[in-house]
Scaffold this active site. Structure first.
Site, PDB file in Angstrom:
ATOM      1  N   ARG A 213       0.840  -1.215   0.000  1.00  0.00           N
ATOM      2  CA  ARG A 213       0.000   0.000   0.000  1.00  0.00           C
ATOM      3  C   ARG A 213       0.868   1.255   0.000  1.00  0.00           C
ATOM      4  NH1 ARG A 213      -3.744  -3.449   3.063  1.00  0.00           N
ATOM      5  NH2 ARG A 213      -2.582  -3.119   4.987  1.00  0.00           N
ATOM      6  N   CYS A 338      -2.313 -14.397  -3.130  1.00  0.00           N
ATOM      7  CA  CYS A 338      -2.198 -14.945  -1.777  1.00  0.00           C
ATOM      8  C   CYS A 338      -2.395 -16.460  -1.794  1.00  0.00           C
ATOM      9  CB  CYS A 338      -3.217 -14.286  -0.846  1.00  0.00           C
ATOM     10  SG  CYS A 338      -4.937 -14.569  -1.317  1.00  0.00           S
TER      11      CYS A 338
END
Length: 395
Positions: A213, A338
């Site tokens: 992020r 993921c």
């Protein structure tokens, strides 16, 4: 205390386990049908010599999660020692202006099946959220829960929320203190994130993308940004604070888009620069004709089990091709996976195949993964579940 269950290896895994791999699969054990979830197990090598102890998992694939490489009890003293070691690492390396962190990362911190995240709320409370992976970990926790709770209290936590694996069908349980319901705010590298500790996914937020992020925030200035599978909008806010001209967040769940809007507002960003859409990401990409200068693609796991690997690879290739089609020349893609069953080389190859399929040359700029508070054991490559690639479309 019940005597530990002896269990003998029938496969040559002694070296693998001694190198640090924390799992013994059921098909590697003699008489695995005798395992009961949560039971303490002594692992014997093929010569019959005891050399490790762990907890029976209770799942279909993993038979035992290893806690220590010697024949010694698994008790509260061991758990406390492991937790203090994990907490010490976070205290030494905590990033500035960050109040949300993973304190204990299961196997990576020598506590298989135990995850503890910290949420230091803007309202002043310091909350720990514990998530137990599987029935075995949940039953073992019952034996050591007083030790865990006392340690967290001593560390200054005002509340503990205990969450089981969603497959268990059990809802969150208050361990001690008070944990606010509904939306809460935390800080991450100076920006505000909004989450829900009781009802949100995992422990409330996906803390493993903290550095990604921040990277998006650094890349976003002046760019039109598309954030796919946006959940609570962390990447979107990072882009907004980084100076993106406009940000579009796409997630199939309306409640996730509502959280993304709330997170945008909590950071004082202009609502006119953010568009939140409750749509399926793949459907959106098929219909949307707009071009972007930065696309973030962080889907849920496409391969929750090994049997889904082939379909997951095809899904990543298709998704990456759609993302490349939406980028202008010179535009950037942050693509993440993921899926623990999709290794890094396979994931990177899906991007290369998408490049070939679309005829767009792609330049790989960065390859990263989870941050320091999500460590993995050197002998446990499966622990590298998170793969992140930053790429640029050349033409």
């Amino acid at each position: 205390m019940t005597a530990p269950v002896p269990m003998k290896l029938r496969k040559a895994l002694e070296r693998t386990l001694k190198a640090g791999h924390p799992w013994v699969y059921r098909d590697a054990l003699e008489r695995p049908e005798q395992l009961e979830a949560g039971a303490e197990v002594v692992i014997h090598d093929r010569r019959g010599r005891p050399f490790a102890r762990g907890i029976a998992d209770g799942g279909d694939a993993i038979g035992v999660r290893i806690w220590r490489l010697r024949d010694a009890p698994l008790d509260a003293e061991l758990v406390e020692r492991r937790l203090r070691r994990a907490l010490g690492l976070r205290a030494a390396l905590r990033p500035p202006e960050t109040t949300a962190l993973r304190l204990v990362h299961g196997e990576g911190d020598g506590c298989p099946g135990f995850v503890i995240d910290e949420y230091g709320l803007e309202s002043g409370e310091r909350i720990a959220v514990l998530r137990l992976d599987g029935e075995g970990a949940a039953r073992f926790y019952e034996r050591v829960q007083d030790t865990v709770r006392d340690l967290l209290r001593d560390q200054g936590f005002t509340g503990l929320l205990e969450r089981r694996d969603r497959r268990s069908g059990q809802g969150p349980v208050l361990g001690f203190g008070e944990v606010p319901r509904g939306r809460v705010r935390v800080r991450e590298h100076g920006m505000t994130l909004v989450g829900d500790l009781w009802e949100g996914q995992k422990t409330g937020l996906f803390l493993d993308h903290r550095e990604s992020r921040r990277r998006v925030r650094e890349l976003a200035r002046g760019r039109r940004v598309l954030n796919l599978y946006s959940y609570t909008g962390g990447f979107s806010v990072g882009a907004g604070l980084g100076g993106a001209s406009v940000v579009t967040s796409v997630d199939i769940a309306p409640e996730a888009i509502a959280l993304a809007d709330a997170t945008w507002e909590a950071n004082g960003l202009d609502p006119a620069r953010h568009r939140g859409l409750a749509e399926d990401a793949r459907d959106f990409l098929r219909i949307d004709k707009e071009r972007y200068e930065l696309v973030v693609s962080d889907p849920p796991s496409f391969a929750p089990r090994e049997s889904a690997l082939e379909s997951a690879i095809a899904a990543y290739e298709g998704l990456h091709a759609q993302c490349l089609d939406r980028l202008v020349p010179g535009g950037m893609l942050l693509a993440a996976s993921c899926s623990s069953h999709v290794d890094a080389n396979t994931f990177h190859d899906t991007l290369a195949k998408a490049s070939a399929a679309t005829g767009r040359r792609v330049q790989i700029l960065e390859r990263t993964g989870a941050p320091f508070d999500h460590p993995r054991l050197a002998g446990f490559p499966e622990g590298d579940y998170l793969k992140v690639v930053v790429a640029r479309v050349l033409d």
